[in-house]
Design a protein around this motif. Sequence first.
Motif, PDB file in Angstrom:
ATOM      1  N   ILE A  61       0.846  -1.202   0.000  1.00  0.00           N
ATOM      2  CA  ILE A  61       0.000   0.000   0.000  1.00  0.00           C
ATOM      3  C   ILE A  61       0.879   1.249   0.000  1.00  0.00           C
ATOM      4  CG2 ILE A  61      -1.644   1.343   1.376  1.00  0.00           C
ATOM      5  CD1 ILE A  61      -2.690  -1.472   2.373  1.00  0.00           C
ATOM      6  N   GLU A  62       1.919   1.247   0.838  1.00  0.00           N
ATOM      7  CA  GLU A  62       2.829   2.396   0.890  1.00  0.00           C
ATOM      8  C   GLU A  62       3.524   2.596  -0.453  1.00  0.00           C
ATOM      9  OE1 GLU A  62       4.035   2.691   5.598  1.00  0.00           O
ATOM     10  OE2 GLU A  62       5.288   1.448   4.292  1.00  0.00           O
ATOM     11  N   LYS A  63       3.904   1.494  -1.078  1.00  0.00           N
ATOM     12  CA  LYS A  63       4.570   1.584  -2.378  1.00  0.00           C
ATOM     13  C   LYS A  63       3.623   2.178  -3.419  1.00  0.00           C
ATOM     14  CE  LYS A  63       6.807  -2.099  -3.478  1.00  0.00           C
ATOM     15  NZ  LYS A  63       7.079  -3.481  -3.988  1.00  0.00           N
ATOM     16  N   ALA A  64       2.377   1.724  -3.416  1.00  0.00           N
ATOM     17  CA  ALA A  64       1.402   2.215  -4.394  1.00  0.00           C
ATOM     18  C   ALA A  64       1.064   3.680  -4.165  1.00  0.00           C
ATOM     19  CB  ALA A  64       0.134   1.363  -4.334  1.00  0.00           C
ATOM     20  N   ALA A  65       0.988   4.084  -2.885  1.00  0.00           N
ATOM     21  CA  ALA A  65       0.591   5.456  -2.555  1.00  0.00           C
ATOM     22  C   ALA A  65       1.758   6.441  -2.604  1.00  0.00           C
ATOM     23  CB  ALA A  65      -0.046   5.493  -1.167  1.00  0.00           C
ATOM     24  N   GLY A  66       2.975   5.918  -2.455  1.00  0.00           N
ATOM     25  CA  GLY A  66       4.133   6.801  -2.366  1.00  0.00           C
ATOM     26  C   GLY A  66       4.188   7.550  -1.054  1.00  0.00           C
ATOM     27  N   GLU A  67       3.476   7.030  -0.039  1.00  0.00           N
ATOM     28  CA  GLU A  67       3.431   7.641   1.285  1.00  0.00           C
ATOM     29  C   GLU A  67       3.404   6.539   2.329  1.00  0.00           C
ATOM     30  OE1 GLU A  67       0.705  11.617   0.538  1.00  0.00           O
ATOM     31  OE2 GLU A  67      -0.301   9.686   0.737  1.00  0.00           O
ATOM     32  N   SER A  68       3.856   6.864   3.543  1.00  0.00           N
ATOM     33  CA  SER A  68       3.764   5.894   4.626  1.00  0.00           C
ATOM     34  C   SER A  68       2.317   5.822   5.106  1.00  0.00           C
ATOM     35  CB  SER A  68       4.670   6.306   5.791  1.00  0.00           C
ATOM     36  OG  SER A  68       4.139   7.456   6.445  1.00  0.00           O
ATOM     37  N   ILE A  69       1.987   4.740   5.792  1.00  0.00           N
ATOM     38  CA  ILE A  69       0.622   4.594   6.298  1.00  0.00           C
ATOM     39  C   ILE A  69       0.271   5.707   7.289  1.00  0.00           C
ATOM     40  CG2 ILE A  69      -0.874   3.107   7.717  1.00  0.00           C
ATOM     41  CD1 ILE A  69       0.310   0.753   6.107  1.00  0.00           C
ATOM     42  N   PRO A  70       1.155   6.069   8.236  1.00  0.00           N
ATOM     43  CA  PRO A  70       0.829   7.209   9.103  1.00  0.00           C
ATOM     44  C   PRO A  70       0.556   8.487   8.312  1.00  0.00           C
ATOM     45  CG  PRO A  70       2.624   5.967  10.071  1.00  0.00           C
ATOM     46  CD  PRO A  70       2.398   5.398   8.696  1.00  0.00           C
ATOM     47  N   ILE A  72      -0.663   8.636   5.206  1.00  0.00           N
ATOM     48  CA  ILE A  72      -1.971   8.486   4.550  1.00  0.00           C
ATOM     49  C   ILE A  72      -3.086   8.785   5.541  1.00  0.00           C
ATOM     50  CG2 ILE A  72      -3.532   6.918   3.332  1.00  0.00           C
ATOM     51  CD1 ILE A  72      -1.006   5.345   2.436  1.00  0.00           C
ATOM     52  N   PHE A  73      -2.975   8.220   6.741  1.00  0.00           N
ATOM     53  CA  PHE A  73      -3.993   8.470   7.771  1.00  0.00           C
ATOM     54  C   PHE A  73      -4.084   9.967   8.085  1.00  0.00           C
ATOM     55  CE2 PHE A  73      -4.429   4.011   8.496  1.00  0.00           C
ATOM     56  CZ  PHE A  73      -5.546   3.817   9.302  1.00  0.00           C
ATOM     57  N   LYS A  74      -2.927  10.587   8.256  1.00  0.00           N
ATOM     58  CA  LYS A  74      -2.912  11.997   8.672  1.00  0.00           C
ATOM     59  C   LYS A  74      -3.393  12.933   7.572  1.00  0.00           C
ATOM     60  CE  LYS A  74       0.193  15.576  10.501  1.00  0.00           C
ATOM     61  NZ  LYS A  74       1.579  15.871  10.938  1.00  0.00           N
ATOM     62  N   LEU A  75      -2.948  12.694   6.344  1.00  0.00           N
ATOM     63  CA  LEU A  75      -3.217  13.627   5.251  1.00  0.00           C
ATOM     64  C   LEU A  75      -4.519  13.335   4.515  1.00  0.00           C
ATOM     65  CD1 LEU A  75       0.388  13.804   3.736  1.00  0.00           C
ATOM     66  CD2 LEU A  75      -0.700  15.449   5.281  1.00  0.00           C
ATOM     67  N   ARG A  76      -4.913  12.047   4.477  1.00  0.00           N
ATOM     68  CA  ARG A  76      -6.061  11.677   3.642  1.00  0.00           C
ATOM     69  C   ARG A  76      -7.195  11.030   4.416  1.00  0.00           C
ATOM     70  NH1 ARG A  76      -3.799  12.417  -1.289  1.00  0.00           N
ATOM     71  NH2 ARG A  76      -1.562  12.139  -1.446  1.00  0.00           N
ATOM     72  N   GLY A  77      -6.886  10.530   5.614  1.00  0.00           N
ATOM     73  CA  GLY A  77      -7.927   9.925   6.430  1.00  0.00           C
ATOM     74  C   GLY A  77      -8.025   8.424   6.271  1.00  0.00           C
ATOM     75  N   GLU A  78      -8.683   7.796   7.242  1.00  0.00           N
ATOM     76  CA  GLU A  78      -8.769   6.334   7.240  1.00  0.00           C
ATOM     77  C   GLU A  78      -9.587   5.803   6.060  1.00  0.00           C
ATOM     78  OE1 GLU A  78      -9.927   2.538  10.116  1.00  0.00           O
ATOM     79  OE2 GLU A  78     -10.109   4.575  10.905  1.00  0.00           O
ATOM     80  N   GLN A  79     -10.624   6.501   5.657  1.00  0.00           N
ATOM     81  CA  GLN A  79     -11.454   6.001   4.559  1.00  0.00           C
ATOM     82  C   GLN A  79     -10.650   5.853   3.273  1.00  0.00           C
ATOM     83  OE1 GLN A  79     -15.125   8.109   3.879  1.00  0.00           O
ATOM     84  NE2 GLN A  79     -15.485   7.123   1.914  1.00  0.00           N
ATOM     85  N   GLY A 140       6.468   2.938  17.209  1.00  0.00           N
ATOM     86  CA  GLY A 140       5.630   4.116  17.396  1.00  0.00           C
ATOM     87  C   GLY A 140       4.835   4.519  16.171  1.00  0.00           C
ATOM     88  N   ASN A 141       4.698   3.598  15.201  1.00  0.00           N
ATOM     89  CA  ASN A 141       4.049   3.963  13.935  1.00  0.00           C
ATOM     90  C   ASN A 141       2.661   3.332  13.798  1.00  0.00           C
ATOM     91  OD1 ASN A 141       4.936   1.332  13.689  1.00  0.00           O
ATOM     92  ND2 ASN A 141       5.535   1.530  11.546  1.00  0.00           N
ATOM     93  N   ARG A 142       1.904   3.299  14.893  1.00  0.00           N
ATOM     94  CA  ARG A 142       0.562   2.714  14.869  1.00  0.00           C
ATOM     95  C   ARG A 142      -0.463   3.840  14.961  1.00  0.00           C
ATOM     96  NH1 ARG A 142       1.586  -2.802  13.790  1.00  0.00           N
ATOM     97  NH2 ARG A 142       3.264  -3.542  15.131  1.00  0.00           N
ATOM     98  N   PRO A 143      -1.008   4.299  13.824  1.00  0.00           N
ATOM     99  CA  PRO A 143      -1.913   5.456  13.844  1.00  0.00           C
ATOM    100  C   PRO A 143      -3.107   5.295  14.774  1.00  0.00           C
ATOM    101  CG  PRO A 143      -1.280   4.936  11.592  1.00  0.00           C
ATOM    102  CD  PRO A 143      -0.764   3.819  12.461  1.00  0.00           C
ATOM    103  N   LEU A 144      -3.672   4.097  14.857  1.00  0.00           N
ATOM    104  CA  LEU A 144      -4.871   3.901  15.671  1.00  0.00           C
ATOM    105  C   LEU A 144      -4.578   3.938  17.168  1.00  0.00           C
ATOM    106  CD1 LEU A 144      -6.807   1.146  13.659  1.00  0.00           C
ATOM    107  CD2 LEU A 144      -7.129   3.636  13.624  1.00  0.00           C
ATOM    108  N   LEU A 145      -3.282   3.849  17.533  1.00  0.00           N
ATOM    109  CA  LEU A 145      -2.926   3.878  18.958  1.00  0.00           C
ATOM    110  C   LEU A 145      -2.398   5.237  19.409  1.00  0.00           C
ATOM    111  CD1 LEU A 145      -1.297   0.367  19.534  1.00  0.00           C
ATOM    112  CD2 LEU A 145      -3.661   1.092  19.925  1.00  0.00           C
ATOM    113  N   LYS A 146      -2.520   6.230  18.553  1.00  0.00           N
ATOM    114  CA  LYS A 146      -2.090   7.580  18.926  1.00  0.00           C
ATOM    115  C   LYS A 146      -3.182   8.212  19.780  1.00  0.00           C
ATOM    116  CE  LYS A 146       1.615   7.745  16.137  1.00  0.00           C
ATOM    117  NZ  LYS A 146       2.967   7.736  16.655  1.00  0.00           N
ATOM    118  N   THR A 147      -3.402   7.628  20.937  1.00  0.00           N
ATOM    119  CA  THR A 147      -4.452   8.084  21.847  1.00  0.00           C
ATOM    120  C   THR A 147      -3.868   8.249  23.245  1.00  0.00           C
ATOM    121  OG1 THR A 147      -5.122   5.843  22.478  1.00  0.00           O
ATOM    122  CG2 THR A 147      -6.170   6.780  20.515  1.00  0.00           C
ATOM    123  N   GLY A 148      -4.656   8.802  24.146  1.00  0.00           N
ATOM    124  CA  GLY A 148      -4.202   8.991  25.515  1.00  0.00           C
ATOM    125  C   GLY A 148      -4.085   7.694  26.278  1.00  0.00           C
TER     126      GLY A 148
END
Length: 198
Positions: A61-70, A72-79, A140-148
Amino acid sequence: MAESDSQVRSRDGAAQNGDAPLPLDRRAIVLVGLMGAGKTTVGRRLANRLGLDFVDADAEIEKAAGESIPEIFKLRGEQVFREGERRVIARLLDDGPQVLATGGGAFMDPETRAEIMEKGISVWLKADIDVLMKRVSKRGNRPLLKTGDPRATMEKLMGERYPVYAGANITVESREGPHEVVVDAIVAALDEYRETKT
């Protein structure tokens, strides 16, 4: 010359000999489960054992998008991430026999789950909360765990996802200890699954 059931061609064309016959109908073995369940680590060892290619869906997915998963989540959203994930996994499943490690949310998507169940043999690596938290704390690269409260988030994910993961063809416990023990359990479960389908 036709390949035997225990031999496939890697992507570079080299023959690889496995210790176990290929799975039923020459389908992909698809590892599902939460982050930290060991899909990548165990998957690499399983692929080596079976003489198959290992493919990490997240890396593709990262290769296809040219971006890391974090990113993609930050800039484009989970959907947007899930849409890309759906397309990439569908493409990978058309490649035939391989060990494919999927992201934790992939099997939750109804379309992706249907593709996996049609074209692969799904293996749920089931782990308890303490094992998962010990493993994910190392990265530290788990977007869904970036919580309190990452542990509470993980418990929520377990509650939501475990009933769906339970629909996988095979369930194997992923515990602390040598990864080869989990690989042995998967190989034995694949043999048993194959016998029930032949």
